[in-house]
Design an enzyme around this catalytic site. Structure first.
Site, mmCIF file in Angstrom:
data_model
loop_
_atom_site.group_PDB
_atom_site.id
_atom_site.type_symbol
_atom_site.label_atom_id
_atom_site.label_comp_id
_atom_site.label_asym_id
_atom_site.label_seq_id
_atom_site.Cartn_x
_atom_site.Cartn_y
_atom_site.Cartn_z
ATOM 1 N N SER A 139 0.812 -1.212 0.000
ATOM 2 C CA SER A 139 0.000 0.000 0.000
ATOM 3 C C SER A 139 0.851 1.270 0.000
ATOM 4 O O SER A 139 0.449 2.282 -0.555
ATOM 5 C CB SER A 139 -0.928 0.004 1.227
ATOM 6 O OG SER A 139 -1.846 -1.071 1.160
ATOM 7 N N GLY A 172 0.513 -10.025 -11.599
ATOM 8 C CA GLY A 172 -0.205 -10.821 -12.578
ATOM 9 C C GLY A 172 0.470 -10.766 -13.937
ATOM 10 O O GLY A 172 0.716 -9.687 -14.468
ATOM 11 N N ARG A 305 -34.461 -26.423 -2.171
ATOM 12 C CA ARG A 305 -34.069 -27.385 -1.131
ATOM 13 C C ARG A 305 -35.078 -27.374 0.002
ATOM 14 O O ARG A 305 -35.393 -26.324 0.569
ATOM 15 C CB ARG A 305 -32.685 -27.005 -0.597
ATOM 16 C CG ARG A 305 -32.140 -27.970 0.449
ATOM 17 C CD ARG A 305 -31.679 -29.261 -0.219
ATOM 18 N NE ARG A 305 -30.728 -29.966 0.619
ATOM 19 C CZ ARG A 305 -31.054 -30.958 1.432
ATOM 20 N NH1 ARG A 305 -32.311 -31.342 1.550
ATOM 21 N NH2 ARG A 305 -30.116 -31.555 2.142
ATOM 22 N N GLY A 394 -23.617 -28.644 2.634
ATOM 23 C CA GLY A 394 -22.526 -29.422 2.049
ATOM 24 C C GLY A 394 -22.440 -29.264 0.547
ATOM 25 O O GLY A 394 -21.351 -29.282 -0.036
ATOM 26 N N THR A 415 -7.651 -6.956 -0.909
ATOM 27 C CA THR A 415 -6.257 -6.490 -0.922
ATOM 28 C C THR A 415 -5.889 -5.831 -2.250
ATOM 29 O O THR A 415 -5.112 -4.874 -2.281
ATOM 30 C CB THR A 415 -5.307 -7.672 -0.650
ATOM 31 O OG1 THR A 415 -5.659 -8.280 0.593
ATOM 32 C CG2 THR A 415 -3.853 -7.220 -0.592
ATOM 33 N N GLU A 417 -5.590 -3.519 -5.368
ATOM 34 C CA GLU A 417 -5.764 -2.072 -5.518
ATOM 35 C C GLU A 417 -5.792 -1.354 -4.172
ATOM 36 O O GLU A 417 -6.381 -0.292 -4.029
ATOM 37 C CB GLU A 417 -7.051 -1.763 -6.297
ATOM 38 C CG GLU A 417 -6.985 -2.135 -7.767
ATOM 39 C CD GLU A 417 -6.061 -1.216 -8.561
ATOM 40 O OE1 GLU A 417 -5.910 -0.046 -8.173
ATOM 41 O OE2 GLU A 417 -5.498 -1.679 -9.558
ATOM 42 N N ASP A 419 -5.163 -2.272 0.342
ATOM 43 C CA ASP A 419 -5.827 -2.861 1.498
ATOM 44 C C ASP A 419 -7.051 -2.034 1.873
ATOM 45 O O ASP A 419 -7.022 -0.800 1.845
ATOM 46 C CB ASP A 419 -4.839 -2.893 2.675
ATOM 47 C CG ASP A 419 -5.496 -3.304 3.968
ATOM 48 O OD1 ASP A 419 -5.615 -4.505 4.218
ATOM 49 O OD2 ASP A 419 -5.910 -2.400 4.733
#
Length: 636
Positions: A139, A172, A305, A394, A415, A417, A419
């Site tokens: 940062s 990246g 469900r 599950g 995180t 760009e 914190d």
């Protein structure tokens, strides 16, 4: 047109056509992450998928016509958000190439750099990465350790990583695909430092081998984003031509003389970073998009469900349980709220970036708002995706139902760009200093020494819905304990009043630093840091509520508008309930009135429960793109 269609139109915003195009085209591209692939195979697949995106026009939209693009910043950000609905690895990989690397070239470079790089990086003939973060400095970018020292005898910059902590980390593209990096380093010439600047540094040759002096490393397996080739970079006296300095804000001539259109080092640095705001806007919006996918899955599952019931022969669907409604519907309401706020943010960013002479104060306001919304949206995504996973039991833990992938992939967005706590601190600095240009970045000492004499005025800076908001506040019924918590004007007034109080009291605490030395000033700031962060939190909640209110006013369908009003009240009352201790402790809500908040929320849940499917369909995530096998299974 169905009610869910009307909701989708309302929250799709100005770039609705981009969203509609993306839903159709991306759904045909088989983008969902494949867990059976190795890291190398997954990385190769996502690179091929990026090539398919070039033809959509989204990459070119992010660059001005003069630079070689089509000049639609709003389309570019919206397109990135839509990628997040399908695969966050692809979204990140695209964001690095066209948003971060490409954004650095366009916004920090000049025409020669545009001519040399932009067309090729749009078409993926050049693969780049964005080398800012270091092992020792994430940062705190202003104190990066990588150096770029000018050598006038050869007219070259020497890029060097002098320490272990100066290596570029988590980058990246650095592990495998990038051949060029936009490297941020301390510029040194004639023995004098001029702060952090950006340089274009080649990394690999045509065969993919590291160039002399460059060392690339692979971060390997991460908690998520398996198709993104994150890696580390270090430089051992790597020489690059003088022209590789991106010199829009700082230039070095052949003899080594430095010049800049901005004399103040702090202002120059944060002006440079401010031009790269699109990445921060994209991260927040993409986190929200991933969150909408998770809630779309969990919402549909909850309607399918069955579990327990009045007797063994009459099990009821999960969504009929009050606790399940409590778990999901407020998160859906907040997601709608953030979409309206994100739409407003993107529109402001688009307007500012299209301007030939952007207003510096509006740019600072935009930076603060983007920082605050990025933090709020990514924290919300982390919480909501986890809740969605748990709400599916599950089944939610199986990779085939996608929720664990969304959880792992989006976790790091808090995180990316910056914190989130640092982002809230940046926003608070803008609020508390009333945009004082003398204050540099996130410097705690500078913050307290310029703590706002006009903090209250900042609260009065309305959103685009200013007249509407004021009319609603003025028209609120009753005063004091007589106010109606279901009234929109009352809700807006409570949020605004809280922000004014929190800002004013924070400013008073920080003013104690007046006349103190730097150490004493820092200690005063550190003692009040939780208060400073709270300033940002309550500010974001106010602007989000105002954006939601403005979005409802723009909705043209009466039935959809009424449903959005109910959803907005759920958002507002949920936020009030979570901070009820403050409202009661500061005599904004009486004990008797506070006791009604939970009942009011439950009443809203009863009203919204029949619309659960409509609400999740309103997010606009194509059902065939959800990627959850449990929704296709009969007999649950």
């Amino acid at each position: 047109m169905t009610l869910s269609d009307e909701l989708r139109i309302s929250i799709d915003g100005k770039w609705r056509h981009v969203r509609e195009q993306s839903r159709k085209e991306l759904a045909e591209m088989d983008l969902l992450y494949d867990h059976d692939l190795t890291l190398k195979e997954a990385r190769a697949r996502v690179l091929e998928q990026m090539k398919g995106l070039v033809a959509t026009g989204m990459p070119a939209a992010g660059f001005s016509v003069e630079a070689g693009g089509t000049g639609d910043p709003g389309m570019a950000v919206t397109g990135i958000e839509m990628l997040a609905q399908f695969d966050l690895s692809l979204m990140v990989k695209a964001g690095v190439q066209w948003g971060l690397f490409g954004g650095a070239i366009e916004n920090l470079g000049t025409q020669s750099h545009h001519d040399r790089y932009i067309k090729d990086l749009i078409n993926l003939d050049i693969l780049g990465c964005f080398a800012m973060s270091e092992t020792g400095h994430g940062s705190n970018v202003q104190n990066l350790e990588t150096t770029a020292t000018y050598d006038p005898s050869t007219q070259e910059f020497v890029i060097d990583s002098p320490t272990f902590s100066s290596r570029k980390d988590y980058i990246g593209g650095a592990a495998e695909h990038a051949t060029v990096a936009a490297v941020f380093a301390q510029l040194i010439t004639k023995g004098e430092g001029h702060g952090v600047h950006c340089f274009v540094v080649p990394l690999r040759d045509d065969e993919g081998n590291d160039l002399p002096g460059v060392t690339t490393m692979d971060d390997g397996h991460k908690g998520g984003l398996g198709a993104v080739d994150n890696g580390r970079l270090s430089f051992d006296h790597v020489r690059i031509p003088r022209e590789n300095l991106l010199n829009r804000y700082g230039h070095v001539d052949e003899g080594g003389t430095y010049s800049s259109p901005i004399d103040n080092v702090n202002r120059r640095f944060f002006t440079m970073l401010g031009t790269l705001i699109r990445g921060r806007v994209s991260v927040g919006g993409s986190a929200s998009a991933a969150c909408e996918v998770a809630l779309s899955i969990a919402g549909r599952y909850a309607l399918k469900r069955r579990q327990f019931g009045p007797d063994d022969d009459n099990e009821i669907v999960l969504m009929d349980y009050r606790m399940h409604q409590r778990r999901l519907l407020p998160l859906i309401a907040r997601s709608y709220a953030y979409r309206f706020a994100q739409n407003q943010l993107v529109a402001r960013m688009d307007s500012l970036q299209r301007s030939e002479h952007p207003d510096p104060q509006k740019a600072r306001e935009l930076e603060g708002r983007a920082a605050g919304l990025k933090a709020a949206q990514t924290w919300h995504a982390t919480d909501a995706i986890q809740e969605a996973r748990e709400a599916c039991g599950g089944a939610g833990y199986l990779a085939e139902n996608r929720l664990t992938t969304l959880k792992g992939d989006s976790d790091v967005f808090t995180t990316f760009e910056g914190d989130n706590h640092v982002m809230f601190q940046l926003l608070s600095k803008e609020l508390l200093t009333s945009y004082a240009t003398e204050v540099g970045g996130l410097d705690a000492v500078g913050l307290v020494k310029f703590a706002a004499a006009t903090a209250t005025d900042v609260v009065k800076e309305r959103t685009a819905a200013s007249n509407l908001i004021q009319r609603l506040i003025d028209a609120r019924p009753g005063k004091g304990d007589d106010h109606d918590l279901m009234d929109r004007g009352t809700q807006l007034s409570l949020f605004e009043d809280r922000e004014e109080h929190v800002l004013e009291t924070a400013a008073r605490r920080l003013r104690r630093a007046a006349g103190k030395d730097d150490q004493a000033a820092f200690e005063i700031f550190n003692a009040a840091q939780d208060h400073v962060i709270r300033c940002a939190r309550v500010h974001v909640q106010r602007i989000v509520l105002e954006a939601f209110t403005a979005g409802i006013a723009r909705c043209e369908d009466p039935e959809a508008q009424e449903l959005l009003r109910t959803l907005c009240s759920l958002y507002a009352l949920t936020e009030i309930e979570s901070d009820l201790a403050w409202f009661m402790g500061h005599n904004r809500i009486s004990d008797a009135r506070a006791k009604t908040v939970t009942n009011l929320i439950n009443d809203l849940l009863d009203q919204l429960r029949p619309h659960t499917l409509t609400l999740v369909e309103g997010f606009g995530v194509p059902e065939q793109s959800l990627g959850a096998a449990m929704l296709l299974t009969e007999g649950q």
